[in-house]
Design a protein around this motif. Structure first.
Motif, PDB file in Angstrom:
ATOM      1  N   LEU A 246      -1.308 -30.840  15.180  1.00  0.00           N
ATOM      2  CA  LEU A 246      -2.164 -32.025  15.123  1.00  0.00           C
ATOM      3  C   LEU A 246      -3.589 -31.619  15.488  1.00  0.00           C
ATOM      4  N   ASP A 247      -4.493 -31.773  14.524  1.00  0.00           N
ATOM      5  CA  ASP A 247      -5.879 -31.331  14.706  1.00  0.00           C
ATOM      6  C   ASP A 247      -6.752 -32.483  15.195  1.00  0.00           C
ATOM      7  N   HIS A 248      -6.765 -32.688  16.517  1.00  0.00           N
ATOM      8  CA  HIS A 248      -7.646 -33.663  17.175  1.00  0.00           C
ATOM      9  C   HIS A 248      -7.431 -35.105  16.704  1.00  0.00           C
ATOM     10  N   LEU A 249      -6.187 -35.536  16.636  1.00  0.00           N
ATOM     11  CA  LEU A 249      -5.898 -36.945  16.391  1.00  0.00           C
ATOM     12  C   LEU A 249      -6.131 -37.725  17.682  1.00  0.00           C
ATOM     13  N   THR A 250      -6.779 -38.857  17.591  1.00  0.00           N
ATOM     14  CA  THR A 250      -7.162 -39.605  18.787  1.00  0.00           C
ATOM     15  C   THR A 250      -6.431 -40.926  18.970  1.00  0.00           C
ATOM     16  N   ASP A 251      -5.787 -41.428  17.940  1.00  0.00           N
ATOM     17  CA  ASP A 251      -5.102 -42.717  18.025  1.00  0.00           C
ATOM     18  C   ASP A 251      -3.690 -42.518  18.570  1.00  0.00           C
ATOM     19  N   PRO A 252      -3.362 -43.086  19.751  1.00  0.00           N
ATOM     20  CA  PRO A 252      -2.018 -42.912  20.306  1.00  0.00           C
ATOM     21  C   PRO A 252      -0.910 -43.361  19.365  1.00  0.00           C
ATOM     22  N   GLN A 253      -1.163 -44.396  18.556  1.00  0.00           N
ATOM     23  CA  GLN A 253      -0.137 -44.858  17.622  1.00  0.00           C
ATOM     24  C   GLN A 253       0.142 -43.800  16.558  1.00  0.00           C
ATOM     25  N   ASN A 254      -0.911 -43.174  16.032  1.00  0.00           N
ATOM     26  CA  ASN A 254      -0.725 -42.112  15.052  1.00  0.00           C
ATOM     27  C   ASN A 254      -0.010 -40.919  15.655  1.00  0.00           C
ATOM     28  N   VAL A 255      -0.440 -40.516  16.842  1.00  0.00           N
ATOM     29  CA  VAL A 255       0.188 -39.368  17.489  1.00  0.00           C
ATOM     30  C   VAL A 255       1.659 -39.655  17.778  1.00  0.00           C
ATOM     31  N   GLY A 256       1.930 -40.833  18.327  1.00  0.00           N
ATOM     32  CA  GLY A 256       3.313 -41.190  18.622  1.00  0.00           C
ATOM     33  C   GLY A 256       4.178 -41.237  17.377  1.00  0.00           C
ATOM     34  N   ALA A 257       3.637 -41.821  16.302  1.00  0.00           N
ATOM     35  CA  ALA A 257       4.395 -41.902  15.050  1.00  0.00           C
ATOM     36  C   ALA A 257       4.678 -40.514  14.490  1.00  0.00           C
ATOM     37  N   LEU A 258       3.706 -39.601  14.578  1.00  0.00           N
ATOM     38  CA  LEU A 258       3.919 -38.242  14.088  1.00  0.00           C
ATOM     39  C   LEU A 258       4.926 -37.488  14.947  1.00  0.00           C
ATOM     40  N   LEU A 259       4.900 -37.710  16.250  1.00  0.00           N
ATOM     41  CA  LEU A 259       5.902 -37.080  17.111  1.00  0.00           C
ATOM     42  C   LEU A 259       7.294 -37.598  16.774  1.00  0.00           C
ATOM     43  N   ARG A 260       7.381 -38.873  16.463  1.00  0.00           N
ATOM     44  CA  ARG A 260       8.676 -39.451  16.081  1.00  0.00           C
ATOM     45  C   ARG A 260       9.181 -38.811  14.786  1.00  0.00           C
ATOM     46  N   THR A 261       8.280 -38.645  13.808  1.00  0.00           N
ATOM     47  CA  THR A 261       8.668 -37.997  12.554  1.00  0.00           C
ATOM     48  C   THR A 261       9.027 -36.541  12.784  1.00  0.00           C
ATOM     49  N   ALA A 262       8.244 -35.846  13.625  1.00  0.00           N
ATOM     50  CA  ALA A 262       8.529 -34.443  13.908  1.00  0.00           C
ATOM     51  C   ALA A 262       9.936 -34.273  14.470  1.00  0.00           C
ATOM     52  N   GLU A 263      10.315 -35.150  15.378  1.00  0.00           N
ATOM     53  CA  GLU A 263      11.667 -35.072  15.950  1.00  0.00           C
ATOM     54  C   GLU A 263      12.719 -35.413  14.898  1.00  0.00           C
ATOM     55  N   ALA A 264      12.411 -36.399  14.048  1.00  0.00           N
ATOM     56  CA  ALA A 264      13.377 -36.829  13.035  1.00  0.00           C
ATOM     57  C   ALA A 264      13.682 -35.721  12.027  1.00  0.00           C
ATOM     58  N   VAL A 265      12.678 -34.891  11.699  1.00  0.00           N
ATOM     59  CA  VAL A 265      12.916 -33.812  10.735  1.00  0.00           C
ATOM     60  C   VAL A 265      13.380 -32.528  11.430  1.00  0.00           C
ATOM     61  N   GLY A 266      13.561 -32.597  12.747  1.00  0.00           N
ATOM     62  CA  GLY A 266      14.042 -31.425  13.474  1.00  0.00           C
ATOM     63  C   GLY A 266      12.998 -30.337  13.616  1.00  0.00           C
ATOM     64  N   ALA A 267      11.743 -30.717  13.818  1.00  0.00           N
ATOM     65  CA  ALA A 267      10.679 -29.724  13.975  1.00  0.00           C
ATOM     66  C   ALA A 267      10.951 -28.805  15.150  1.00  0.00           C
TER      67      ALA A 267
END
Length: 267
Positions: free
Chosen positions: A122-143
């Motif tokens: 994640l290259d300097h994302l500042t919105d907690p909702q975006n960061v949280g959503a991406l972390l959720r997707t990362a876990e869902a795809v087994g990153a």
């Protein structure tokens, strides 16, 4: 005309500390993650919490029942769904530790499609909702891990934990001082680096994304920093047919990550 001084009632509640997790799904995932939890607060009259309370009891977590308004003040929000927990801070790894754990200490083999590791950067994302959503997707795809900028980006706060629906408790996360330098070390570890870029010539569906990869998601609005973009081995765009020219960062990141996992598991 002088503005009236705000009353105590009109002042916003203080944000919850990072160690405080609230919301039913985030708290359940916290309890399942194995992170130490030293207290659970439950709003008086809250219903439907039996499975959560059973899980807490099995771990010996003390439970305290409080008035709903007390819980709201504690969380700095009314969106707690009647439950909050205090846990150890989200553990962070050094980049070296993350790469060691993500690869099992071995350099990924180029073109390995059987167990190809996947990193999310994640290259300097500042919105907690975006960061949280991406972390959720990362876990869902087994990153295999997530790399985040340490400065000028959203911290792993209570808001990020909530937006991730608790997925953050199951991820390896490293915060780095320089994303560009981190990408060099990631490449040295055997990963190809793919950046999502709206102006890229190559479509997401045309690219070979089947090997060990690190996917870079740029910041809201400005995208990837120029130095980060130059560190990418490959830039891909998401096909667009409508009138809007771009997608929300978390949506774009999710589309790329799922296409990567599709190719890694089917090619």
């Amino acid at each position: 005309m002088r503005r009236p001084e705000p009353t105590a009632r009109s002042e916003p509640a203080a944000p919850a500390p990072p160690s405080l997790v609230f919301g039913r799904r985030p708290v359940i995932e916290l309890l399942r993650s194995g992170r130490p939890v030293d207290r659970l607060w439950v709003a008086e009259g809250a219903a439907g919490l039996a499975p959560l309370l059973t899980l807490a009891s099995s771990q010996g977590v003390p439970v305290q029942r409080v008035a709903r308004e007390v819980l709201s003040r504690l969380c700095g929000s009314e969106r707690h769904q009647g439950v909050a927990a205090r846990a150890a801070e989200v553990p962070l790894l050094s980049l070296h530790e993350l790469l060691e754990q993500a690869t099992g200490g071995e350099r990924p083999a180029p073109g390995d499609r059987t167990s190809a590791p996947l990193l999310v950067v994640l290259d300097h994302l500042t919105d907690p909702q975006n960061v949280g959503a991406l972390l959720r997707t990362a876990e869902a795809v087994g990153a295999s891990g997530v790399v985040m900028a340490a400065r000028r980006s959203a911290p792993v706060s209570a808001a990020v934990v909530r937006a991730s629906a608790g997925a953050v408790h199951h991820l390896r996360i490293s915060r780095v001082s320089s994303v560009a330098e981190a990408l060099e070390r990631i490449k040295e570890a055997g990963f190809w680096v793919v950046g999502a870029e709206a102006s890229a010539e190559l479509s997401l569906w045309e690219a070979d994304l089947s090997g060990p990869l690190a996917v870079v998601v740029g910041a809201e609005g400005r995208g990837m920093a120029p130095l980060v973009r130059r560190r990418c081995d490959l830039l891909v765009r998401i096909p667009m047919w409508g009138k809007v020219s771009s997608l929300n960062a978390s949506v774009a990141g999710a589309l790329v990550l799922y296409e990567v996992r599709r190719q890694q598991t089917t090619r």
